[in-house]
Design a protein around this motif. Structure first.
Motif, PDB file in Angstrom:
ATOM      1  N   SER A 225     -11.122  -4.064   7.542  1.00 46.91           N
ATOM      2  CA  SER A 225     -10.050  -3.086   7.748  1.00 46.91           C
ATOM      3  C   SER A 225      -8.823  -3.444   6.917  1.00 46.91           C
ATOM      4  CB  SER A 225      -9.673  -3.017   9.229  1.00 46.91           C
ATOM      5  OG  SER A 225     -10.747  -2.539  10.005  1.00 46.91           O
ATOM      6  N   PHE A 226      -8.479  -4.726   6.893  1.00 48.05           N
ATOM      7  CA  PHE A 226      -7.323  -5.143   6.104  1.00 48.05           C
ATOM      8  C   PHE A 226      -7.587  -4.978   4.608  1.00 48.05           C
ATOM      9  CE2 PHE A 226      -5.823  -7.259   9.976  1.00 48.05           C
ATOM     10  CZ  PHE A 226      -4.469  -6.990   9.898  1.00 48.05           C
ATOM     11  N   ALA A 227      -8.833  -5.163   4.192  1.00 48.10           N
ATOM     12  CA  ALA A 227      -9.163  -4.961   2.780  1.00 48.10           C
ATOM     13  C   ALA A 227      -8.977  -3.494   2.391  1.00 48.10           C
ATOM     14  CB  ALA A 227     -10.597  -5.410   2.509  1.00 48.10           C
ATOM     15  N   VAL A 228      -9.417  -2.589   3.266  1.00 49.48           N
ATOM     16  CA  VAL A 228      -9.234  -1.156   3.002  1.00 49.48           C
ATOM     17  C   VAL A 228      -7.749  -0.809   2.983  1.00 49.48           C
ATOM     18  CG1 VAL A 228      -9.649   1.167   3.907  1.00 49.48           C
ATOM     19  CG2 VAL A 228     -11.480  -0.540   3.957  1.00 49.48           C
ATOM     20  N   SER A 229      -7.007  -1.351   3.945  1.00 55.68           N
ATOM     21  CA  SER A 229      -5.559  -1.126   3.970  1.00 55.68           C
ATOM     22  C   SER A 229      -4.899  -1.697   2.718  1.00 55.68           C
ATOM     23  CB  SER A 229      -4.954  -1.769   5.222  1.00 55.68           C
ATOM     24  OG  SER A 229      -3.573  -1.517   5.307  1.00 55.68           O
ATOM     25  N   GLY A 230      -5.408  -2.831   2.264  1.00 51.75           N
ATOM     26  CA  GLY A 230      -4.878  -3.423   1.040  1.00 51.75           C
ATOM     27  C   GLY A 230      -5.097  -2.536  -0.171  1.00 51.75           C
ATOM     28  N   PHE A 250      -2.536  -6.068  -2.469  1.00 55.54           N
ATOM     29  CA  PHE A 250      -3.866  -6.295  -1.901  1.00 55.54           C
ATOM     30  C   PHE A 250      -3.971  -7.702  -1.316  1.00 55.54           C
ATOM     31  CE2 PHE A 250      -8.411  -7.449  -2.359  1.00 55.54           C
ATOM     32  CZ  PHE A 250      -8.955  -6.469  -1.541  1.00 55.54           C
ATOM     33  N   THR A 251      -3.415  -8.677  -2.024  1.00 56.99           N
ATOM     34  CA  THR A 251      -3.445 -10.059  -1.547  1.00 56.99           C
ATOM     35  C   THR A 251      -2.676 -10.216  -0.245  1.00 56.99           C
ATOM     36  OG1 THR A 251      -3.579 -10.836  -3.836  1.00 56.99           O
ATOM     37  CG2 THR A 251      -2.939 -12.449  -2.172  1.00 56.99           C
ATOM     38  N   PHE A 252      -1.553  -9.510  -0.136  1.00 56.07           N
ATOM     39  CA  PHE A 252      -0.747  -9.579   1.088  1.00 56.07           C
ATOM     40  C   PHE A 252      -1.571  -9.162   2.301  1.00 56.07           C
ATOM     41  CE2 PHE A 252       1.843  -7.174   4.159  1.00 56.07           C
ATOM     42  CZ  PHE A 252       2.675  -8.183   4.617  1.00 56.07           C
ATOM     43  N   ALA A 258      -6.744 -12.538   7.089  1.00 54.25           N
ATOM     44  CA  ALA A 258      -7.182 -13.922   7.280  1.00 54.25           C
ATOM     45  C   ALA A 258      -6.444 -14.570   8.447  1.00 54.25           C
ATOM     46  CB  ALA A 258      -6.953 -14.716   5.993  1.00 54.25           C
ATOM     47  N   ALA A 259      -5.151 -14.269   8.570  1.00 57.38           N
ATOM     48  CA  ALA A 259      -4.367 -14.823   9.680  1.00 57.38           C
ATOM     49  C   ALA A 259      -4.866 -14.290  11.020  1.00 57.38           C
ATOM     50  CB  ALA A 259      -2.890 -14.491   9.491  1.00 57.38           C
ATOM     51  N   THR A 286       4.918 -14.252   3.511  1.00 58.84           N
ATOM     52  CA  THR A 286       3.845 -13.638   2.722  1.00 58.84           C
ATOM     53  C   THR A 286       4.325 -12.383   2.002  1.00 58.84           C
ATOM     54  OG1 THR A 286       3.099 -12.526   4.758  1.00 58.84           O
ATOM     55  CG2 THR A 286       1.951 -14.542   4.116  1.00 58.84           C
ATOM     56  N   ALA A 287       5.212 -11.619   2.642  1.00 53.83           N
ATOM     57  CA  ALA A 287       5.739 -10.419   1.981  1.00 53.83           C
ATOM     58  C   ALA A 287       6.581 -10.792   0.772  1.00 53.83           C
ATOM     59  CB  ALA A 287       6.559  -9.595   2.967  1.00 53.83           C
ATOM     60  N   ARG A 288       7.364 -11.858   0.918  1.00 54.55           N
ATOM     61  CA  ARG A 288       8.226 -12.272  -0.190  1.00 54.55           C
ATOM     62  C   ARG A 288       7.417 -12.860  -1.339  1.00 54.55           C
ATOM     63  NH1 ARG A 288      11.634 -17.014  -1.639  1.00 54.55           N
ATOM     64  NH2 ARG A 288      13.362 -16.177  -2.853  1.00 54.55           N
TER      65      ARG A 288
END
Length: 331
Positions: A225-230, A250-252, A258-259, A286-288
């Protein structure tokens, strides 16, 4: 906007109709997948061409196209066996615009109106602050941007109040955010607190189908799900903000996934005050590091997306703390 971009909404309507009447009845999974995903990709590509950069409307358009595609893949490719009438099918997509749910709110409607007013005043204050600040990828600006995103939901509160008033408290609209600053874990932040429309979509149309069809564990399904959101946010970064690469966004989101997986696997459950601090430290860090959103948006975004009633004399005007613009923390 090109002629092709203007025809994109018509293309989406035609594709939605074709998928319901022609593609969904097909027994072949490969045919359903091909006939659903390829037109979606073409429409997303065409619809994201020549959009005005840094405009909030562009972000909403690209996001909506992705959300339609995600829902469509679920209904046509993953779940063709589920009974689905045409009104219900249409409602699945109209829900993105007006996510009506049964009202379970136990506070008066005036609270939503008051909340909208307070958020608008704060949003204007933060907006004015950003106008006098030089865009920098600092923790201060990331924190203020986070507050701006939360306070920008004043229209959401007004929509909730309006629907509650019209339906006499039988229905409301799903609030986009549910006090995200109270999140004591990354999983709680993304699953139940922040951007709940998107999280509901990903849970219903990505996480649950992948667990059902591919026997994914909950952790792998969440990471999917996070990959799709990325992918969605990476495309937004490139198409709407002119990002040079889709990888940071995408990495964010992969890092967030992962967290969440780590919290699930190791049963991490911190005490509330500590959990809130750790959660937001991780989000800001992570955002920064990954997105560098203040640098990406720059001053153009704020000059082009002024909040309503910006110059209204009757609204309270909070004083802008000038010293904030000089704070710059390096990692």
């Amino acid at each position: 906007m090109t002629v092709y971009s203007k025809l994109v909404p018509i293309g989406w309507i035609a594709h939605l109709g074709a998928c319901y009447y022609l593609v969904r009845p097909l027994r072949s999974l490969s045919y359903r997948t091909l006939l659903t995903i390829v037109p979606c990709a073409a429409l997303i590509y065409a619809g994201s061409q020549n959009l005005p950069q840094f405009h909030e409307s562009s972000v909403l358009i690209v996001s909506l196209y992705w959300m339609i595609s995600i829902r469509l893949v679920d209904l046509i490719v993953f779940s063709p066996e589920k009974p689905l009438s045409l009104p219900s099918y249409a409602g699945k997509f109209l829900w993105f615009v007006c996510p009506i749910v049964e009202c379970d709110l136990n506070y008066p409607i005036i609270f939503d109106v008051t909340s909208a007013g307070i958020k608008l005043v704060l949003a204007i204050w933060i907006y004015r602050w950003f106008l006098v600040c030089e865009p920098r990828n600092s923790y201060t600006q990331m924190g203020m941007l986070y507050l701006l995103i939360c306070t920008s939901m004043y229209a959401d509160d007004m929509q909730i109040a309006l629907v509650r008033l019209i339906t006499r408290d039988k229905y409301a609209t799903l609030s986009v955010n549910d006090f995200p600053f109270k999140s004591r874990s990354i999983r709680e932040f993304w699953d139940r607190r922040f951007n709940r429309i998107n999280s509901s979509l990903l849970k219903e149309s990505v996480s649950e189908p992948t667990r059902r069809l591919f026997s994914f564990s909950s952790a792998v399904a969440a990471l999917t799900s996070f990959a799709v959101s990325g992918l969605l946010h990476a495309h937004v970064a490139v198409a709407c903000f002119g990002a040079s690469s889709p990888l940071p966004a995408f990495t964010f989101f992969l890092a967030q996934g992962a967290a969440c997986c780590a919290e699930t696997i190791f049963s991490i459950n911190l005490p509330k005050p500590i959990g809130i601090v750790v959660t937001h430290m991780f989000l800001l860090l992570t955002a920064r590091v990954c997105i560098r959103l203040p640098d990406l948006a720059g001053s153009n975004y704020f000059s082009l997306n002024a909040p309503p009633l910006l110059n209204a004399k009757w609204l309270p005007q909070l004083r802008i703390p000038k010293f904030f613009s000089k704070i710059y923390y390096r990692i």
